[in-house]
Write an enzyme that holds these catalytic residues in place. Structure first.
Site, mmCIF file in Angstrom:
data_model
loop_
_atom_site.group_PDB
_atom_site.id
_atom_site.type_symbol
_atom_site.label_atom_id
_atom_site.label_comp_id
_atom_site.label_asym_id
_atom_site.label_seq_id
_atom_site.Cartn_x
_atom_site.Cartn_y
_atom_site.Cartn_z
ATOM 1 N N ASP A 58 -0.635 14.294 16.768
ATOM 2 C CA ASP A 58 -0.851 14.629 18.172
ATOM 3 C C ASP A 58 0.311 15.462 18.695
ATOM 4 O O ASP A 58 1.433 14.984 18.765
ATOM 5 C CB ASP A 58 -0.983 13.336 18.981
ATOM 6 C CG ASP A 58 -1.277 13.576 20.456
ATOM 7 O OD1 ASP A 58 -1.450 14.745 20.855
ATOM 8 O OD2 ASP A 58 -1.337 12.588 21.214
ATOM 9 N N GLY A 59 0.012 16.727 19.044
ATOM 10 C CA GLY A 59 1.025 17.554 19.684
ATOM 11 C C GLY A 59 1.173 18.927 19.071
ATOM 12 O O GLY A 59 1.622 19.054 17.932
ATOM 13 N N HIS A 109 -5.081 7.021 24.181
ATOM 14 C CA HIS A 109 -3.650 7.008 23.850
ATOM 15 C C HIS A 109 -2.857 6.614 25.086
ATOM 16 O O HIS A 109 -2.737 7.389 26.035
ATOM 17 C CB HIS A 109 -3.243 8.393 23.338
ATOM 18 C CG HIS A 109 -1.798 8.517 22.982
ATOM 19 N ND1 HIS A 109 -1.216 9.740 22.698
ATOM 20 C CD2 HIS A 109 -0.795 7.601 22.879
ATOM 21 C CE1 HIS A 109 0.055 9.557 22.426
ATOM 22 N NE2 HIS A 109 0.338 8.265 22.539
ATOM 23 N N MET A 144 3.533 11.580 16.664
ATOM 24 C CA MET A 144 3.724 12.529 17.760
ATOM 25 C C MET A 144 4.549 13.706 17.260
ATOM 26 O O MET A 144 5.672 13.534 16.786
ATOM 27 C CB MET A 144 4.434 11.861 18.936
ATOM 28 C CG MET A 144 3.635 10.745 19.617
ATOM 29 S SD MET A 144 2.093 11.329 20.335
ATOM 30 C CE MET A 144 2.689 12.540 21.531
ATOM 31 N N GLY A 188 1.292 18.523 27.991
ATOM 32 C CA GLY A 188 0.512 19.328 27.074
ATOM 33 C C GLY A 188 1.152 20.688 26.858
ATOM 34 O O GLY A 188 2.068 21.087 27.584
ATOM 35 N N ASP A 206 -5.482 10.951 27.027
ATOM 36 C CA ASP A 206 -4.067 10.637 27.218
ATOM 37 C C ASP A 206 -3.855 9.950 28.563
ATOM 38 O O ASP A 206 -4.136 10.530 29.612
ATOM 39 C CB ASP A 206 -3.228 11.916 27.163
ATOM 40 C CG ASP A 206 -3.136 12.483 25.757
ATOM 41 O OD1 ASP A 206 -2.739 11.733 24.852
ATOM 42 O OD2 ASP A 206 -3.453 13.665 25.568
ATOM 43 N N HIS A 234 -10.114 12.472 22.765
ATOM 44 C CA HIS A 234 -8.762 11.928 22.916
ATOM 45 C C HIS A 234 -8.395 11.907 24.407
ATOM 46 O O HIS A 234 -8.431 12.950 25.069
ATOM 47 C CB HIS A 234 -7.771 12.793 22.138
ATOM 48 C CG HIS A 234 -6.392 12.222 22.048
ATOM 49 N ND1 HIS A 234 -6.010 11.361 21.044
ATOM 50 C CD2 HIS A 234 -5.302 12.386 22.842
ATOM 51 C CE1 HIS A 234 -4.737 11.031 21.207
ATOM 52 N NE2 HIS A 234 -4.297 11.637 22.298
ATOM 53 N N SER A 293 -8.216 16.737 23.029
ATOM 54 C CA SER A 293 -7.538 16.040 24.126
ATOM 55 C C SER A 293 -7.974 16.609 25.467
ATOM 56 O O SER A 293 -7.771 17.796 25.742
ATOM 57 C CB SER A 293 -6.023 16.170 23.981
ATOM 58 O OG SER A 293 -5.379 15.702 25.148
ATOM 59 N N MET A 308 -1.109 8.520 31.049
ATOM 60 C CA MET A 308 0.322 8.580 31.380
ATOM 61 C C MET A 308 0.552 7.963 32.756
ATOM 62 O O MET A 308 -0.226 8.202 33.684
ATOM 63 C CB MET A 308 0.812 10.021 31.373
ATOM 64 C CG MET A 308 0.546 10.773 30.091
ATOM 65 S SD MET A 308 1.179 12.472 30.178
ATOM 66 C CE MET A 308 0.431 13.202 28.731
ATOM 67 N N MET A 335 0.315 6.092 27.048
ATOM 68 C CA MET A 335 1.732 6.408 27.214
ATOM 69 C C MET A 335 2.177 5.750 28.512
ATOM 70 O O MET A 335 2.453 6.406 29.515
ATOM 71 C CB MET A 335 1.936 7.928 27.216
ATOM 72 C CG MET A 335 1.762 8.543 25.844
ATOM 73 S SD MET A 335 1.738 10.360 25.852
ATOM 74 C CE MET A 335 -0.025 10.634 26.056
ATOM 75 N N SER A 359 -4.507 22.222 23.949
ATOM 76 C CA SER A 359 -4.609 23.561 24.519
ATOM 77 C C SER A 359 -5.109 24.597 23.517
ATOM 78 O O SER A 359 -5.762 25.573 23.901
ATOM 79 C CB SER A 359 -3.248 23.998 25.082
ATOM 80 O OG SER A 359 -2.230 23.922 24.100
#
Length: 215
Positions: free
Chosen positions: A174-175, A65, A136, A143, A34, A32, A7, A36, A67, A197
């Site tokens: 994911d997460g 992805h 999720m 993150g 993200d 990936h 990510s 947002m 969001m 991370s």
């Protein structure tokens, strides 16, 4: 074999091209991204312009992805930007089936993401329409959160549903993914690990070793 989808949310934005190229050559299967919008989640990150820019520097699968809320009015922009997979949260829009159809008609893979507060039974009517389902294992929006072990049951249930109905979706997680809980995810049926991370906080020289250890 399990696919690794790093990510870029955890990447140094000033070195984004360098990071993506490094992930590419060090064995990432997907990238990936993200998205947002400050509405569906409280944070704001990237838009289709970033997808378009990343498309120019890698041939890897762009795993986008969303969001965002609403979803439908922005889908075409993310298709045109070069996304290979577009996953969204079905509760963020009233047009989930139509959105999936738009994505698939553009020869892009469609996915849905399951928020920790959403039950599988609430969206199971969509499972035969999609090519990816993201579980999720953190609350969407930030993150660096810790992996929510109580969501592992959803991975197993989705795997059972897939086998029992001969569905062809991949199960992504994911997460908060790290080397320890990656094993749990794989054992319960996950095919794709979105990792942030745990990987991107390391020196680029270690990317290949970490990616291989997650597999």
């Amino acid at each position: 074999m399990i696919k690794i989808s790093p990510s870029i949310l955890s990447a140094d934005i000033l070195k984004l091209e360098e990071e993506v190229r490094s992930l590419d050559i060090n064995g990432a299967d997907y990238i990936h991204i993200d998205i947002m919008d400050g509405h569906y989640v409280p944070n704001i990150t990237f838009g289709p312009n970033i997808v378009k820019s990343i498309r120019k520097v890698t041939s890897k699968i762009l795993d986008v992805h969303l969001m965002i809320k609403p979803v439908k009015q922005y889908i075409e922009e993310f298709i045109d930007a070069g996304s290979d997979i577009i996953t969204f949260h079905p509760e963020a829009d009233d047009n989930a089936e139509e959105i999936i159809k738009i994505i698939n008609n553009a020869k892009v893979k469609a996915g849905i993401a399951i928020h920790p507060k959403v039950n599988i039974s609430d969206i199971d009517h969509l499972f035969n329409l999609v090519q990816q389902i993201i579980v999720m294992t953190v609350t969407p929006g930030f993150g660096g959160q810790k992996f929510m072990h109580d969501q592992v049951r959803k991975i197993k249930d989705l795997d059972d549903i897939r086998k029992n109905n001969n569905y062809n979706y991949e199960i992504a997680v994911d997460g908060g993914v790290n080397n320890e809980n990656a094993k749990i995810c794989k054992e319960n049926g996950a095919n794709v690990l979105a990792v942030g991370s745990y990987l991107l906080s390391q020196n680029q020289d270690n990317y290949s070793e970490i990616i291989n250890s997650l597999r």
